[in-house]
Each structure stands twice: as structure tokens, then as C-alpha cells.
Design an enzyme around this catalytic site. Structure first.
Site, PDB file in Angstrom:
ATOM      1  N   HIS A 160       5.883   0.906   2.190  1.00 30.29           N
ATOM      2  CA  HIS A 160       6.523   0.461   3.264  1.00 30.29           C
ATOM      3  C   HIS A 160       5.491   1.163   4.550  1.00 30.29           C
ATOM      4  O   HIS A 160       4.552   1.949   4.185  1.00 30.29           O
ATOM      5  CB  HIS A 160       7.723   1.077   3.167  1.00 30.29           C
ATOM      6  CG  HIS A 160       8.011   2.458   3.342  1.00 30.29           C
ATOM      7  ND1 HIS A 160       7.819   3.173   2.366  1.00 30.29           N
ATOM      8  CD2 HIS A 160       8.457   3.289   4.421  1.00 30.29           C
ATOM      9  CE1 HIS A 160       8.013   4.610   2.683  1.00 30.29           C
ATOM     10  NE2 HIS A 160       8.471   4.293   3.811  1.00 30.29           N
ATOM     11  N   ASP A 168       4.232   8.317   7.500  1.00 35.22           N
ATOM     12  CA  ASP A 168       3.760   9.205   6.501  1.00 35.22           C
ATOM     13  C   ASP A 168       3.287   8.686   5.123  1.00 35.22           C
ATOM     14  O   ASP A 168       3.043   9.399   4.214  1.00 35.22           O
ATOM     15  CB  ASP A 168       5.094  10.228   6.333  1.00 35.22           C
ATOM     16  CG  ASP A 168       6.311   9.573   5.872  1.00 35.22           C
ATOM     17  OD1 ASP A 168       6.731   8.351   6.210  1.00 35.22           O
ATOM     18  OD2 ASP A 168       7.154  10.119   4.937  1.00 35.22           O
ATOM     19  N   HIS A 169       3.275   7.491   5.207  1.00 36.49           N
ATOM     20  CA  HIS A 169       2.815   6.814   3.981  1.00 36.49           C
ATOM     21  C   HIS A 169       1.669   5.775   4.302  1.00 36.49           C
ATOM     22  O   HIS A 169       1.076   5.184   3.287  1.00 36.49           O
ATOM     23  CB  HIS A 169       4.142   5.668   3.241  1.00 36.49           C
ATOM     24  CG  HIS A 169       5.078   6.505   2.991  1.00 36.49           C
ATOM     25  ND1 HIS A 169       5.377   6.410   1.541  1.00 36.49           N
ATOM     26  CD2 HIS A 169       6.211   7.130   3.593  1.00 36.49           C
ATOM     27  CE1 HIS A 169       6.681   7.179   1.436  1.00 36.49           C
ATOM     28  NE2 HIS A 169       7.119   7.652   2.568  1.00 36.49           N
ATOM     29  N   HIS A 214      15.943   0.981   2.530  1.00 32.83           N
ATOM     30  CA  HIS A 214      15.508   1.791   3.600  1.00 32.83           C
ATOM     31  C   HIS A 214      15.686   1.167   4.983  1.00 32.83           C
ATOM     32  O   HIS A 214      15.974   0.008   5.262  1.00 32.83           O
ATOM     33  CB  HIS A 214      14.016   2.067   3.258  1.00 32.83           C
ATOM     34  CG  HIS A 214      13.398   3.647   3.934  1.00 32.83           C
ATOM     35  ND1 HIS A 214      14.357   4.549   3.955  1.00 32.83           N
ATOM     36  CD2 HIS A 214      12.329   3.793   4.224  1.00 32.83           C
ATOM     37  CE1 HIS A 214      13.353   5.679   4.553  1.00 32.83           C
ATOM     38  NE2 HIS A 214      12.356   4.907   4.990  1.00 32.83           N
ATOM     39  N   ASP A 245      10.727   5.105  -0.253  1.00 32.89           N
ATOM     40  CA  ASP A 245      11.992   5.699   0.136  1.00 32.89           C
ATOM     41  C   ASP A 245      12.937   4.697   0.069  1.00 32.89           C
ATOM     42  O   ASP A 245      12.837   3.293   0.034  1.00 32.89           O
ATOM     43  CB  ASP A 245      11.734   5.688   1.807  1.00 32.89           C
ATOM     44  CG  ASP A 245      10.591   7.007   1.916  1.00 32.89           C
ATOM     45  OD1 ASP A 245      10.010   7.423   0.907  1.00 32.89           O
ATOM     46  OD2 ASP A 245      10.538   7.181   3.211  1.00 32.89           O
TER      47      ASP A 245
END
Length: 324
Positions: free
Chosen positions: A62, A66-67, A140, A211
Site C-alpha cells: 500500500h 513507511d512502506h 486499512h 497493514d
């Protein structure tokens, strides 16, 4: 099948944990695949066995920073190192726009083709000679996916008695049949590989989830899976204090699901930076493990950066090393 955590922290890094990234390979680091690419992933790679030159594909669960914030740096570094091999990027469409903007606004370029593949497309499937990969929608704050890696091209076992009974003695034809190739004999007979070989085991199947606050969404995908890698951002008490808005799972939630799904191996990751590593301090990462073990009796692991795991052909999972 091996996988190594390059980051296991949620949202922000800590002194001992970088943000999310996972390296996965069918036989180790050559070739390999990357799932998510948080900031500084390329720095983590420098402390691992993995090279951007052998990277076959990147899968992004996604769009949260942080990804994905590590992507522009990793890709441009690969270019500066002389990579020419095309690279598949399986991701939401916004990720392609993000990378394009970063490259165009930093006087950068890529020396290789970046093939953008929409992970959110209906009926999405990706495969190469090693894996077939499908995606499962999760719950999410933004669209998010889990990626299901299923082993392909399993080794075949020759039915030698059947071959000899049909007058086919050992020779090069046996080798071709074992490789899955049909064979035309000198006498005109066509030997089908499927008729003279069998596959003696089921494929290995690994799920890497993004997530997600609803682990039950993975119930169907977990059938026949040996390993689930899933976030456990909080303990249950912290999740209740934080409230539902972040849409993350607690260790208890995931453990309860894994028990219900009869998963033999569960690997938790994506821990809130509030949880300290080691044995000192509160809240502590060990609280997540203790909570999960109250509800799950399979083999449980908590991810640590640079830990490498191997899923064997007999479906046992071993943690091999911490090479960081």
C-alpha cells in the site's frame, strides 16, 4: 524458500528496527523479490546478502510512507550501479506517480525499464518460473493487499516402473520427462511428461500481509499455506486505548486468527516504535510475544531486522541467522 526481514518497525524506525521491507527468494538471494520498501531499505541491503542487481520484482502492499519512501533511492542507486535488467514493480498506481515525481524533480534517471503493474487490478496475478503471486484485499485506511507466494515448477518424480513396462529404458528421454518436457521417440511414439512423472509434494505457500485490522480476510488464502507474515502493531490493551482509526491489528487478534485458520507458522512484524527491544524497558516487544502465545499454539516468531527464515520442502520453518 527463504525470506529476510530488512525492517520490522511500524511508522518510524527505532535504533534497532528499520521500517517495513522483506526480501524473499526461492533459493536464497539469487534471484530475489522485495515486499515493501520503507525509507533506508537500500542501507539495510548493504548489511545483507541481497543485491539490487539480482532483484526480480518489487511488491508494494500500500501507499503509506513507511512502506514506499525507500523506493526512489533504491531504484536510482541500482541505476548508478549499472543495472540494465528490466524490473517489475507491482504496486498501487499512485506508487508509479510517486517514483516519477521523485525522479523528475531530482535530476535523476533509470538505466533500466521499470514495468509498473497495478496490484489493485481485478484478477491480478503475477508469475515467473519460481512463484505464482496473487493478492488479497485487506482492511486499512487506504487500499492495501496481502501477497500470496505459491511455489511453481516443483520437481517431478519419474515413474520408472511404468517407463520400463512400456519398453522405455533409461536414457536422455528420462531426463527430459523429469524436467516436464514431452518426448518424441524414434519409433514415433509421443511420451507425455504428465503420464510418466508425478509431483510428490504440495507447493510451499507463504503469505506476506500489509497493514490490516481484520485478519479474517485472509481465511481463504490461508488454506494450504504454511506461513503467514502479518503485522502486530500493538498489544490488545494499547490497541483499545489508541482506538480503531489507525486500522492495525493487535498480537491477540492475529494469534486468534492463526489458531482458527490452523496455520502451522506465524511470523509477527510491523511493531509500533513504542515497544522497546531487548529485555529492559516498558512497553517491551516481549509483551507482544507473550500476548500472542496465550492464543496461538503453533510455531510463533517475532521478526527482527536481518533475521533469515527458511521454509523447507517438508513445510518446516527455521530461523537461520541474524546477519546484521
Amino acid at each position: 524458500m527463504e525470506f529476510t526481514f530488512l525492517g520490522s518497525s511500524a511508522g518510524t524506525p527505532t535504533r534497532s528496527r528499520n521500517v517495513t521491507a522483506l526480501a524473499l527468494g526461492p533459493r536464497g538471494p539469487k534471484p530475489w523479490y522485495l515486499v515493501d520498501c520503507g525509507e533506508a531499505t537500500q542501507h539495510q541491503l548493504l548489511r545483507s546478502r541481497y543485491s539490487v542487481m539480482q532483484l526480480k520484482a518489487i511488491f508494494i502492499t500500500h501507499i503509506h510512507g513507511d512502506h514506499i519512501f525507500g523506493l526512489p533511492g533504491l531504484l536510482t542507486s541500482a541505476s548508478m550501479l549499472g543495472r540494465e535488467e528490466p524490473l517489475d514493480l507491482i504496486a498501487p498506481p499512485q506508487v508509479g506517480r510517486f517514483i516519477q515525481a521523485a525522479i523528475e524533480n531530482s535530476d535523476s534517471s533509470l538505466s533500466f525499464s521499470l514495468n509498473l503493474i497495478n496490484s489493485e487490478a481485478e484478477g491480478f496475478q503475477w508469475q515467473d518460473e519460481y512463484f505464482s503471486v496473487t493478492a488479497v484485499p485487506l482492511s486499512h485506511r487506504v487500499p492495501c493487499r496481502a501477497f500470496v507466494f505459491t511455489e511453481r515448477n516443483l520437481e517431478r518424480q519419474l515413474q520408472q516402473d511404468k517407463l520400463r513396462a512400456n519398453g522405455i529404458e533409461a536414457g536422455p528421454e528420462w531426463g527430459d520427462l523429469q524436467k516436464g518436457k514431452d518426448v518424441q521417440l524414434a519409433d514415433g511414439r509421443l511420451l507425455k511428461a504428465d503420464d510418466y512423472t508425478c509431483i510428490p509434494r504440495a507447493p510451499r505457500k507463504l503469505i506476506v500481509a500489509g497493514d490490516n485490522d481484520t485478519p479474517d480476510l485472509l481465511a481463504d488464502a490461508c488454506q494450504g499455506a504454511q506461513v503467514l507474515v502479518h503485522e502486530a502493531t500493538y498489544t490488545q490493551d494499547v490497541a483499545e486505548r489508541v482506538g480503531p482509526w489507525p486500522q492495525h491489528s493487535s498480537a491477540e487478534q492475529v494469534a486468534r486468527f492463526a489458531r482458527q485458520a490452523q496455520l502451522p507458522n506465524l511470523v509477527l512484524t510491523h511493531f509500533s516504535s513504542r515497544y522497546q527491544s531487548g529485555t529492559e524497558g516498558t512497553p517491551n516487544i516481549n509483551q507482544l510475544a507473550a500476548e500472542a502465545l496465550r492464543h496461538y499454539k503453533g510455531q510463533l516468531f517475532l521478526a527482527r531486522d536481518f533475521d533469515t527464515y527458511r521454509l523447507e520442502k517438508d513445510f518446516t520453518l527455521h530461523r537461520l541467522e541474524n546477519s546484521g
